[in-house]
Design a protein around this motif. Sequence first.
Motif, PDB file in Angstrom:
ATOM      1  N   VAL A  81      -9.455   0.295  -7.069  1.00 20.63           N
ATOM      2  CA  VAL A  81      -8.329   0.473  -6.144  1.00 20.63           C
ATOM      3  C   VAL A  81      -7.252   1.202  -6.943  1.00 20.63           C
ATOM      4  CG1 VAL A  81      -6.574  -0.669  -4.737  1.00 20.63           C
ATOM      5  CG2 VAL A  81      -8.911  -1.561  -4.779  1.00 20.63           C
ATOM      6  N   VAL A  82      -7.188   2.517  -6.759  1.00 25.44           N
ATOM      7  CA  VAL A  82      -6.421   3.367  -7.677  1.00 25.44           C
ATOM      8  C   VAL A  82      -5.081   3.828  -7.128  1.00 25.44           C
ATOM      9  CG1 VAL A  82      -8.552   4.193  -8.760  1.00 25.44           C
ATOM     10  CG2 VAL A  82      -7.534   5.512  -6.880  1.00 25.44           C
ATOM     11  N   ALA A  83      -4.855   3.678  -5.821  1.00 24.84           N
ATOM     12  CA  ALA A  83      -3.641   4.228  -5.220  1.00 24.84           C
ATOM     13  C   ALA A  83      -3.400   3.601  -3.860  1.00 24.84           C
ATOM     14  CB  ALA A  83      -3.773   5.747  -5.062  1.00 24.84           C
ATOM     15  N   VAL A  84      -2.190   3.780  -3.371  1.00 23.54           N
ATOM     16  CA  VAL A  84      -1.879   3.454  -1.985  1.00 23.54           C
ATOM     17  C   VAL A  84      -1.175   4.640  -1.348  1.00 23.54           C
ATOM     18  CG1 VAL A  84       0.353   2.348  -2.549  1.00 23.54           C
ATOM     19  CG2 VAL A  84      -0.810   1.789  -0.401  1.00 23.54           C
ATOM     20  N   LYS A  85      -1.618   5.005  -0.158  1.00 23.99           N
ATOM     21  CA  LYS A  85      -0.862   5.910   0.695  1.00 23.99           C
ATOM     22  C   LYS A  85       0.037   5.019   1.534  1.00 23.99           C
ATOM     23  CE  LYS A  85      -1.153   9.204   4.530  1.00 23.99           C
ATOM     24  NZ  LYS A  85      -2.023   9.843   5.551  1.00 23.99           N
ATOM     25  N   GLU A  86       1.311   5.033   1.209  1.00 30.31           N
ATOM     26  CA  GLU A  86       2.284   4.154   1.856  1.00 30.31           C
ATOM     27  C   GLU A  86       2.995   4.950   2.950  1.00 30.31           C
ATOM     28  OE1 GLU A  86       4.433   0.916   2.848  1.00 30.31           O
ATOM     29  OE2 GLU A  86       2.815   0.904   1.363  1.00 30.31           O
ATOM     30  N   ALA A  87       2.875   4.496   4.190  1.00 31.30           N
ATOM     31  CA  ALA A  87       3.432   5.240   5.318  1.00 31.30           C
ATOM     32  C   ALA A  87       4.204   4.334   6.264  1.00 31.30           C
ATOM     33  CB  ALA A  87       2.322   5.970   6.067  1.00 31.30           C
ATOM     34  N   GLY A  88       5.026   3.457   5.680  1.00 35.58           N
ATOM     35  CA  GLY A  88       5.831   2.556   6.490  1.00 35.58           C
ATOM     36  C   GLY A  88       7.218   3.083   6.758  1.00 35.58           C
ATOM     37  N   ASN A  89       7.517   4.299   6.222  1.00 35.44           N
ATOM     38  CA  ASN A  89       8.844   4.903   6.353  1.00 35.44           C
ATOM     39  C   ASN A  89       9.929   3.919   5.918  1.00 35.44           C
ATOM     40  OD1 ASN A  89      11.135   6.570   8.114  1.00 35.44           O
ATOM     41  ND2 ASN A  89       9.354   7.769   7.504  1.00 35.44           N
ATOM     42  N   ASN A  90       9.627   3.203   4.824  1.00 37.37           N
ATOM     43  CA  ASN A  90      10.489   2.132   4.330  1.00 37.37           C
ATOM     44  C   ASN A  90      10.797   2.399   2.859  1.00 37.37           C
ATOM     45  OD1 ASN A  90      11.473  -0.311   3.211  1.00 37.37           O
ATOM     46  ND2 ASN A  90      10.358  -1.543   4.704  1.00 37.37           N
TER      47      ASN A  90
END
Length: 291
Positions: A160-169
């Motif tokens: 688990v190498v990354a997160v695409k974070e798309a919560g606009n937070n």
Amino acid sequence: MQKFIGLGVALVTPFKEDFSVDVEALTKLVDFNIENGTNYLVIIGTTGESATISREEKELIIDVVVKTNNKRVPLVLGIGGNNTVEVVKELKSRDLSEIDGILSVAPYYSKPTQEGFYQHYKAIAEATEMSIILYNVPGRTARNMEPGTTLRLANDFKNVVAVKEAGNNQQQYYTLLKDKPKDFLIISGDDDLALGVTLAGGSGVISVIGQAFPGEFSKMIQFGLEGKNKEAYEIHYKMMDIINYIFEENNPAGIKAVLQELNICASTVRLPLVKATDNLHSKIANFVANF
């Protein structure tokens, strides 16, 4: 994980007017992006209308992108959903020899608890040795995967190498950046926040608008990675209006309208999505013409 730093683009799936996959347009889109600075490509993510793509079409799309890419840039494949068993089954059965990583969207509709998120991704991580990019997009899944859960997964599973974070937070981005393991990547999934996240220590973006303006957007992200604020924000401000336009009605109808104006593919989307309205398309056309 240098291969997932910079500008990644969430490719649309071009359709002909009869709603069949437009192989010629897809080939054109891939070449256009690689030739203009995109660092890696994401195949059949949610922007690729994965919810309406059949298994046979998915095979076709992967084959076209792999062949066109010809090993020029890394490839990330969307494999996710709210049926954990089926996600694991696909991971174990699909030929991933030409794929560099998996983008796996958080379970939608089911609204799992944080422990449910963890167990879902635990099953995925244990099913493959592929690099996994988590994808948190609560505006579409109806449940936020909190930073503690993301970081727990990052610490517990080496693939688990990354997160695409798309919560606009923004606060959630900052928490992830502050507490993440050294080599874990925080990738923006919000085009409007991509530069700020990159300047704060993020690894770039998996972008929607980037596939239409890869030269400009990749340069902006590179400036951000280098800490060149002034140069980066000059591009950011040029792009602000079009980023707002493409998400004004729905994604990917907006970006497909842009790509139509650039003569890359038709603006056709599959139901339940519909094309951008005439009013929105007019604003997009005017932007493209004067960019």
